[in-house]
Design a protein around this motif. Structure first.
Motif, PDB file in Angstrom:
ATOM      1  N   ALA A   1       2.883  -1.194  18.090  1.00  0.00           N
ATOM      2  CA  ALA A   1       3.312  -1.470  19.463  1.00  0.00           C
ATOM      3  C   ALA A   1       3.074  -0.270  20.374  1.00  0.00           C
ATOM      4  CB  ALA A   1       4.790  -1.860  19.474  1.00  0.00           C
ATOM      5  N   ASN A   2       3.365   0.923  19.878  1.00  0.00           N
ATOM      6  CA  ASN A   2       3.141   2.126  20.687  1.00  0.00           C
ATOM      7  C   ASN A   2       1.673   2.343  21.004  1.00  0.00           C
ATOM      8  OD1 ASN A   2       5.866   2.668  20.673  1.00  0.00           O
ATOM      9  ND2 ASN A   2       5.763   4.381  19.248  1.00  0.00           N
ATOM     10  N   LEU A   3       0.815   2.120  20.029  1.00  0.00           N
ATOM     11  CA  LEU A   3      -0.606   2.376  20.213  1.00  0.00           C
ATOM     12  C   LEU A   3      -1.298   1.295  21.033  1.00  0.00           C
ATOM     13  CD1 LEU A   3      -1.498   3.673  16.641  1.00  0.00           C
ATOM     14  CD2 LEU A   3      -1.229   5.025  18.730  1.00  0.00           C
ATOM     15  N   LYS A   4      -0.718   0.098  21.017  1.00  0.00           N
ATOM     16  CA  LYS A   4      -1.311  -1.006  21.781  1.00  0.00           C
ATOM     17  C   LYS A   4      -1.413  -0.639  23.251  1.00  0.00           C
ATOM     18  CE  LYS A   4      -2.731  -5.355  21.597  1.00  0.00           C
ATOM     19  NZ  LYS A   4      -3.858  -5.791  20.724  1.00  0.00           N
ATOM     20  N   GLU A   5      -0.429   0.093  23.754  1.00  0.00           N
ATOM     21  CA  GLU A   5      -0.413   0.491  25.158  1.00  0.00           C
ATOM     22  C   GLU A   5      -1.550   1.456  25.487  1.00  0.00           C
ATOM     23  OE1 GLU A   5       3.412   2.199  25.750  1.00  0.00           O
ATOM     24  OE2 GLU A   5       4.509   0.338  25.314  1.00  0.00           O
ATOM     25  N   GLU A   6      -2.101   2.089  24.450  1.00  0.00           N
ATOM     26  CA  GLU A   6      -3.197   3.033  24.642  1.00  0.00           C
ATOM     27  C   GLU A   6      -4.555   2.421  24.334  1.00  0.00           C
ATOM     28  OE1 GLU A   6      -2.396   6.607  22.431  1.00  0.00           O
ATOM     29  OE2 GLU A   6      -0.227   6.469  22.827  1.00  0.00           O
ATOM     30  N   GLY A   7      -4.560   1.113  24.089  1.00  0.00           N
ATOM     31  CA  GLY A   7      -5.818   0.436  23.798  1.00  0.00           C
ATOM     32  C   GLY A   7      -6.270   0.543  22.360  1.00  0.00           C
ATOM     33  N   ILE A   8      -5.374   0.957  21.473  1.00  0.00           N
ATOM     34  CA  ILE A   8      -5.698   1.041  20.054  1.00  0.00           C
ATOM     35  C   ILE A   8      -5.091  -0.156  19.338  1.00  0.00           C
ATOM     36  CG2 ILE A   8      -5.440   2.391  17.942  1.00  0.00           C
ATOM     37  CD1 ILE A   8      -5.182   4.893  19.711  1.00  0.00           C
ATOM     38  N   ASP A   9      -5.924  -0.925  18.663  1.00  0.00           N
ATOM     39  CA  ASP A   9      -5.483  -2.145  17.991  1.00  0.00           C
ATOM     40  C   ASP A   9      -5.381  -1.879  16.492  1.00  0.00           C
ATOM     41  OD1 ASP A   9      -4.815  -4.690  17.316  1.00  0.00           O
ATOM     42  OD2 ASP A   9      -6.788  -5.560  17.687  1.00  0.00           O
ATOM     43  N   LEU A  10      -4.162  -1.725  16.005  1.00  0.00           N
ATOM     44  CA  LEU A  10      -3.922  -1.436  14.594  1.00  0.00           C
ATOM     45  C   LEU A  10      -3.712  -2.762  13.853  1.00  0.00           C
ATOM     46  CD1 LEU A  10      -3.612   1.023  12.720  1.00  0.00           C
ATOM     47  CD2 LEU A  10      -1.147   0.939  13.164  1.00  0.00           C
ATOM     48  N   GLU A  11      -4.646  -3.093  12.970  1.00  0.00           N
ATOM     49  CA  GLU A  11      -4.587  -4.337  12.225  1.00  0.00           C
ATOM     50  C   GLU A  11      -4.175  -4.065  10.784  1.00  0.00           C
ATOM     51  OE1 GLU A  11      -8.308  -6.367  12.555  1.00  0.00           O
ATOM     52  OE2 GLU A  11      -7.960  -6.931  14.651  1.00  0.00           O
ATOM     53  N   PHE A  12      -3.282  -4.916  10.257  1.00  0.00           N
ATOM     54  CA  PHE A  12      -2.745  -4.722   8.918  1.00  0.00           C
ATOM     55  C   PHE A  12      -3.494  -5.570   7.895  1.00  0.00           C
ATOM     56  CE2 PHE A  12       1.572  -4.534  11.293  1.00  0.00           C
ATOM     57  CZ  PHE A  12       1.191  -3.361  11.899  1.00  0.00           C
ATOM     58  N   VAL A  13      -3.731  -4.981   6.744  1.00  0.00           N
ATOM     59  CA  VAL A  13      -4.223  -5.718   5.577  1.00  0.00           C
ATOM     60  C   VAL A  13      -3.200  -5.495   4.472  1.00  0.00           C
ATOM     61  CG1 VAL A  13      -6.073  -5.983   3.890  1.00  0.00           C
ATOM     62  CG2 VAL A  13      -6.625  -5.354   6.243  1.00  0.00           C
ATOM     63  N   TYR A  14      -2.541  -6.581   4.053  1.00  0.00           N
ATOM     64  CA  TYR A  14      -1.513  -6.457   3.014  1.00  0.00           C
ATOM     65  C   TYR A  14      -2.163  -6.616   1.645  1.00  0.00           C
ATOM     66  CZ  TYR A  14       2.116  -6.865   6.573  1.00  0.00           C
ATOM     67  OH  TYR A  14       2.926  -6.644   7.650  1.00  0.00           O
ATOM     68  N   MET A  15      -1.911  -5.656   0.772  1.00  0.00           N
ATOM     69  CA  MET A  15      -2.423  -5.695  -0.599  1.00  0.00           C
ATOM     70  C   MET A  15      -1.266  -5.551  -1.571  1.00  0.00           C
ATOM     71  SD  MET A  15      -5.814  -3.264  -0.422  1.00  0.00           S
ATOM     72  CE  MET A  15      -7.090  -3.506   0.821  1.00  0.00           C
ATOM     73  N   SER A  16      -1.478  -6.006  -2.792  1.00  0.00           N
ATOM     74  CA  SER A  16      -0.443  -5.878  -3.825  1.00  0.00           C
ATOM     75  C   SER A  16      -0.918  -5.075  -5.029  1.00  0.00           C
ATOM     76  CB  SER A  16       0.007  -7.267  -4.287  1.00  0.00           C
ATOM     77  OG  SER A  16      -1.092  -8.004  -4.790  1.00  0.00           O
ATOM     78  N   ASP A  17      -2.222  -5.012  -5.239  1.00  0.00           N
ATOM     79  CA  ASP A  17      -2.777  -4.297  -6.390  1.00  0.00           C
ATOM     80  C   ASP A  17      -3.044  -2.848  -6.003  1.00  0.00           C
ATOM     81  OD1 ASP A  17      -4.268  -3.259  -8.474  1.00  0.00           O
ATOM     82  OD2 ASP A  17      -5.499  -5.047  -8.732  1.00  0.00           O
ATOM     83  N   TRP A  18      -2.291  -1.932  -6.601  1.00  0.00           N
ATOM     84  CA  TRP A  18      -2.433  -0.513  -6.269  1.00  0.00           C
ATOM     85  C   TRP A  18      -3.854  -0.007  -6.494  1.00  0.00           C
ATOM     86  CZ3 TRP A  18       2.330   2.694  -8.264  1.00  0.00           C
ATOM     87  CH2 TRP A  18       3.496   2.227  -7.635  1.00  0.00           C
ATOM     88  N   ASN A  19      -4.570  -0.600  -7.433  1.00  0.00           N
ATOM     89  CA  ASN A  19      -5.913  -0.130  -7.745  1.00  0.00           C
ATOM     90  C   ASN A  19      -6.912  -0.388  -6.624  1.00  0.00           C
ATOM     91  OD1 ASN A  19      -5.306   0.750 -10.467  1.00  0.00           O
ATOM     92  ND2 ASN A  19      -5.191  -1.405 -11.023  1.00  0.00           N
ATOM     93  N   MET A  20      -6.575  -1.319  -5.731  1.00  0.00           N
ATOM     94  CA  MET A  20      -7.538  -1.725  -4.706  1.00  0.00           C
ATOM     95  C   MET A  20      -7.454  -0.899  -3.430  1.00  0.00           C
ATOM     96  SD  MET A  20      -9.182  -3.915  -6.332  1.00  0.00           S
ATOM     97  CE  MET A  20     -10.275  -4.323  -4.975  1.00  0.00           C
ATOM     98  N   PHE A  21      -6.295  -0.322  -3.140  1.00  0.00           N
ATOM     99  CA  PHE A  21      -6.102   0.391  -1.873  1.00  0.00           C
ATOM    100  C   PHE A  21      -7.138   1.498  -1.671  1.00  0.00           C
ATOM    101  CE2 PHE A  21      -1.925  -1.516  -2.189  1.00  0.00           C
ATOM    102  CZ  PHE A  21      -1.522  -1.685  -0.875  1.00  0.00           C
ATOM    103  N   ASN A  22      -7.201   2.403  -2.609  1.00  0.00           N
ATOM    104  CA  ASN A  22      -8.098   3.549  -2.458  1.00  0.00           C
ATOM    105  C   ASN A  22      -9.558   3.154  -2.662  1.00  0.00           C
ATOM    106  OD1 ASN A  22      -6.177   5.547  -1.793  1.00  0.00           O
ATOM    107  ND2 ASN A  22      -5.611   5.769  -3.945  1.00  0.00           N
ATOM    108  N   GLN A  23      -9.788   2.174  -3.512  1.00  0.00           N
ATOM    109  CA  GLN A  23     -11.155   1.701  -3.705  1.00  0.00           C
ATOM    110  C   GLN A  23     -11.697   1.109  -2.408  1.00  0.00           C
ATOM    111  OE1 GLN A  23     -11.832  -0.741  -7.190  1.00  0.00           O
ATOM    112  NE2 GLN A  23     -13.525  -1.806  -6.208  1.00  0.00           N
ATOM    113  N   ALA A  24     -10.861   0.298  -1.742  1.00  0.00           N
ATOM    114  CA  ALA A  24     -11.286  -0.302  -0.473  1.00  0.00           C
ATOM    115  C   ALA A  24     -11.514   0.758   0.594  1.00  0.00           C
ATOM    116  CB  ALA A  24     -10.243  -1.311  -0.005  1.00  0.00           C
ATOM    117  N   LEU A  25     -10.667   1.789   0.614  1.00  0.00           N
ATOM    118  CA  LEU A  25     -10.837   2.862   1.583  1.00  0.00           C
ATOM    119  C   LEU A  25     -12.118   3.641   1.307  1.00  0.00           C
ATOM    120  CD1 LEU A  25      -9.725   4.480   3.964  1.00  0.00           C
ATOM    121  CD2 LEU A  25      -8.354   5.814   2.332  1.00  0.00           C
ATOM    122  N   ALA A  26     -12.348   3.979   0.050  1.00  0.00           N
ATOM    123  CA  ALA A  26     -13.556   4.711  -0.316  1.00  0.00           C
ATOM    124  C   ALA A  26     -14.814   3.911  -0.011  1.00  0.00           C
ATOM    125  CB  ALA A  26     -13.513   5.081  -1.795  1.00  0.00           C
TER     126      ALA A  26
END
Length: 266
Positions: free
Chosen positions: A51-76
């Motif tokens: 909400a704070n960043l929306k006012e600055e034109g930054i759109d923060l989109e969430f991706v919900y994950m449950s498998d810990w192994n995927m978070f860093n792999q997806a980022l990399a």
């Protein structure tokens, strides 16, 4: 913002379909994708920042994950731009194990943690041969054993600290049976174990609060929850602005007011 739940097979499909593409998060349109766990603590924090960043034109989109192994792999793999689910030590271990170069760009809180029991009201009641359930992943396993060591229930080799494993136990006078289970399954073991390690977002699922703990573990710098980026996007101005929001006094106050039993903000 539409909530996205991604099972592992769907996420893998996305990774394969997008192979060779770059993430959109630091692009000119101001959209940033961040992966988080589906829990009240994470959602509350991110919605506040969103909400704070929306006012600055930054759109923060969430991706919900449950498998810990995927978070860093997806980022990399540049399928997401940021993730927020892990502490420093977990990230360090992931980088060393996989050869990644992911970096912490904001530090936040420690999760409150400890050992709980539905069978016993004090440590003195814990019988010989009692079953103690601990997390199976190496990083959290080491932390859980360190807490048992500090409480005098077991003795670890000198100097191993939170990097120990059951192989490092040199004294277990009461012959405790230490059973390793998946971190997210720990609440389900509470009724059958004499002592169960429970941390952070697992506490509500287990129906416990810090006041119920027979043993507690204090905050450690290595277990501070961090916002993670890649080396190639950490200096982007939008990414840096998001990191500022994670460390802001306003964010800290909000989280401490909403989740006083779940987190510790050093």
């Amino acid at each position: 913002m539409k909530k996205i739940i991604l099972p592992v097979f769907i996420l893998l499909s996305i990774v394969l379909a997008a192979c060779g593409s770059s993430a959109s998060g630091s692009s000119d349109d101001g959209t940033v994708e961040i992966a988080i766990l589906d829990s009240d603590v994470y959602s509350s924090l991110l919605k506040h920042i969103q909400a704070n960043l929306k006012e600055e034109g930054i759109d923060l989109e969430f991706v919900y994950m449950s498998d810990w192994n995927m978070f860093n792999q997806a980022l990399a793999n540049k399928e997401i731009d940021l993730n927020f689910f892990q502490h420093k030590q977990f990230l360090k271990n992931a980088n060393e194990t996989n050869g990644w170069n992911l970096v912490p760009i904001a530090e936040t809180f420690n999760f409150a943690l400890g050992y709980f029991s539905t069978k016993h009201k004090s440590l003195e009641e814990i019988p010989d041969g009692a079953t103690i359930t601990v997390p199976s992943d190496p990083v959290n396993n080491g932390r859980s054993l360190q807490i048992l060591h500090d409480a005098g229930l077991i003795k670890l080799k000198e100097g191993v600290g939170f990097n120990g494993s059951q192989a490092d136990i040199i004294e277990n006078k009461k012959d405790f049976k230490i059973v390793e289970v998946d971190y997210n399954m720990l609440p389900q073991t509470l009724e059958d174990s004499d002592l169960t390690y429970i941390a952070g977002t697992l506490a509500p699922r287990a129906g416990v609060t810090q006041e119920d703990a027979l043993i507690t573990g204090g905050p450690l710098d290595e277990f501070t929850m961090v916002l993670a980026a890649r080396e190639d996007n950490k200096d982007n101005e939008i990414i840096k602005r998001i990191a500022e929001e994670f460390e802001s006094t306003e964010t800290q106050k909000l989280l401490m007011e909403e989740f006083p039993n779940e987190i510790i903000w050093p």
